[in-house]
Design a protein around this motif. Structure first.
Motif, short mmCIF file in Angstrom:
data_model
loop_
_atom_site.label_atom_id
_atom_site.label_comp_id
_atom_site.label_asym_id
_atom_site.label_seq_id
_atom_site.Cartn_x
_atom_site.Cartn_y
_atom_site.Cartn_z
N GLU A 229 0.83 -1.20 0.00
CA GLU A 229 0.00 0.00 0.00
C GLU A 229 0.87 1.25 0.00
O GLU A 229 0.57 2.23 -0.68
CB GLU A 229 -0.93 -0.01 1.21
CG GLU A 229 -2.04 -1.05 1.12
CD GLU A 229 -2.87 -1.13 2.39
OE1 GLU A 229 -2.49 -0.46 3.38
OE2 GLU A 229 -3.88 -1.86 2.39
N HIS A 230 1.93 1.21 0.77
CA HIS A 230 2.86 2.35 0.82
C HIS A 230 3.52 2.57 -0.54
O HIS A 230 3.65 3.72 -0.99
CB HIS A 230 3.92 2.08 1.89
CG HIS A 230 5.00 3.11 1.93
ND1 HIS A 230 4.81 4.36 2.48
CD2 HIS A 230 6.30 3.09 1.48
CE1 HIS A 230 5.94 5.07 2.37
NE2 HIS A 230 6.84 4.33 1.77
N GLU A 232 2.33 1.74 -3.46
CA GLU A 232 1.33 2.24 -4.41
C GLU A 232 1.06 3.73 -4.20
O GLU A 232 0.92 4.49 -5.17
CB GLU A 232 0.04 1.44 -4.26
CG GLU A 232 0.15 0.01 -4.77
CD GLU A 232 -1.05 -0.84 -4.41
OE1 GLU A 232 -2.01 -0.28 -3.84
OE2 GLU A 232 -1.02 -2.05 -4.68
N LYS A 233 1.00 4.14 -2.94
CA LYS A 233 0.80 5.57 -2.64
C LYS A 233 1.98 6.40 -3.12
O LYS A 233 1.82 7.49 -3.67
CB LYS A 233 0.60 5.76 -1.14
CG LYS A 233 -0.75 5.29 -0.63
CD LYS A 233 -0.86 5.52 0.87
CE LYS A 233 -2.21 5.01 1.40
NZ LYS A 233 -2.31 5.18 2.87
N SER A 234 3.19 5.89 -2.91
CA SER A 234 4.39 6.60 -3.33
C SER A 234 4.43 6.72 -4.85
O SER A 234 4.79 7.77 -5.40
CB SER A 234 5.64 5.86 -2.84
OG SER A 234 5.68 5.81 -1.44
N ARG A 235 4.04 5.63 -5.53
CA ARG A 235 4.03 5.63 -6.99
C ARG A 235 3.00 6.61 -7.52
O ARG A 235 3.26 7.37 -8.46
CB ARG A 235 3.74 4.22 -7.49
CG ARG A 235 4.02 4.02 -8.97
CD ARG A 235 3.77 2.58 -9.39
NE ARG A 235 4.62 1.66 -8.66
CZ ARG A 235 4.18 0.76 -7.78
NH1 ARG A 235 2.88 0.68 -7.53
NH2 ARG A 235 5.01 -0.06 -7.18
N ALA A 236 1.82 6.61 -6.90
CA ALA A 236 0.76 7.52 -7.33
C ALA A 236 1.17 8.97 -7.10
O ALA A 236 0.91 9.84 -7.93
CB ALA A 236 -0.52 7.21 -6.56
N GLY A 237 1.84 9.21 -5.98
CA GLY A 237 2.30 10.56 -5.68
C GLY A 237 3.34 11.04 -6.67
O GLY A 237 3.34 12.20 -7.10
N GLN A 240 1.64 11.88 -9.96
CA GLN A 240 0.91 13.15 -9.86
C GLN A 240 1.85 14.33 -9.95
O GLN A 240 1.58 15.34 -10.60
CB GLN A 240 0.13 13.20 -8.53
CG GLN A 240 -0.95 14.26 -8.49
CD GLN A 240 -2.03 14.02 -9.56
OE1 GLN A 240 -2.40 12.90 -9.82
NE2 GLN A 240 -2.50 15.09 -10.17
#
Length: 264
Positions: A229-230, A232-237, A240
């Motif tokens: 989850e971490h 995926e959040k880092s990748r999405a950030g 963006q």
């Protein structure tokens, strides 16, 4: 044989899988490879520094053996002509885990600062005649070990404190639950294990090992989920942030921007 002599086999084609060190151990009449001259000087150093005797107590004997094994391996990895250095990826991560586990067991034996480099020097002196690159790269070996040891010592102190808090919390929760007729298992949650890793740099392998020693288990699957989850959040950030630098967020603009980078 029963007489204690070595008899050559008629057909010399059986691979026992013993390896040089186990063969040396048997031929020398030793109970452990750590009693052979390959490790004798290193074991003696650790005994002198710790005040513990190899073979007398289970905990200290295990710590001495882990230190000997891990530091010798680290010396070989660092001293190779194409040697690697500690990192968070690939072979460098394996090396980092070896050194950091050695630092932890140096703590178990209450060894003085930089005892690991003294231990490494013993293996450098022992093997440099057979592997000249070990001697040629001795300064690099000592420097990298010292750097990693210093880096991890600050991590391990904070990590131990946080782990103690987590275990204390579990114990208190158990006591409260038992008063209400409930049963709580001795499990460190994946979320707590990930916080130890992400915030304090405490490796999951070390959390599992220490927890086991204290009678607890770790929700490793929960840790892996929190880790994913971490990521995926880092990748999405990151995506963006990348899109934020474009004229617009359209797919074609993103593709052209990437193509420009590739051409440059």
């Amino acid at each position: 044989t029963k007489e204690g002599t070595y008899q050559p086999l008629e057909n010399k084609n059986v691979d026992t899988g013993m390896g040089l060190e186990r063969t040396l151990c048997i031929l020398g009449g030793y109970k452990s490879v750590y009693d052979t001259d390959l490790f004798a000087d290193a074991v003696k150093l650790l005994e002198d520094l710790s005040g513990k005797k190899h073979g007398e107590e289970e905990e200290s004997t295990r710590a001495i053996r882990i230190l000997c094994d891990h530091i010798r391996t680290s010396v070989m990895m660092l001293g190779d002509t194409k040697g690697i250095t500690p990192s968070n990826v690939d072979q460098g991560y394996i090396l980092r885990r070896l050194i950091r586990r050695a630092v932890r067991f140096a703590r178990v034996l209450n060894l003085p600062d930089h005892a690991l480099t003294s231990l490494a020097q013993i293996f450098i002196d022992k093997y440099k005649g057979v592997y000249p690159e070990i001697g040629d790269n001795s300064e690099k070996i000592i420097a990298e070990l010292t750097k990693e040891e210093n880096r991890f010592k600050s991590v391990i102190q904070d990590g131990y404190k946080e782990l103690d808090k987590v275990l204390f919390g579990i114990q208190k929760h158990k006591e409260f639950a038992s008063k209400n007729g409930q049963v709580v298992e001795d499990i460190i949650s994946g979320k707590a294990a990930f916080r130890l890793y992400d915030t304090f740099g405490f490796p999951i392998e070390m959390t599992v090992e220490i927890a086991k020693e204290r009678g607890y288990t770790v929700d490793v699957a929960g840790f892996e989920k929190a880790y994913q989850e971490h990521q995926e959040k880092s990748r999405a950030g990151a995506e963006q942030k990348f899109k934020g630098g474009l004229a617009d967020n359209s797919e074609i603009t993103a593709r052209l921007h990437t193509a420009t980078h590739l051409l440059n």
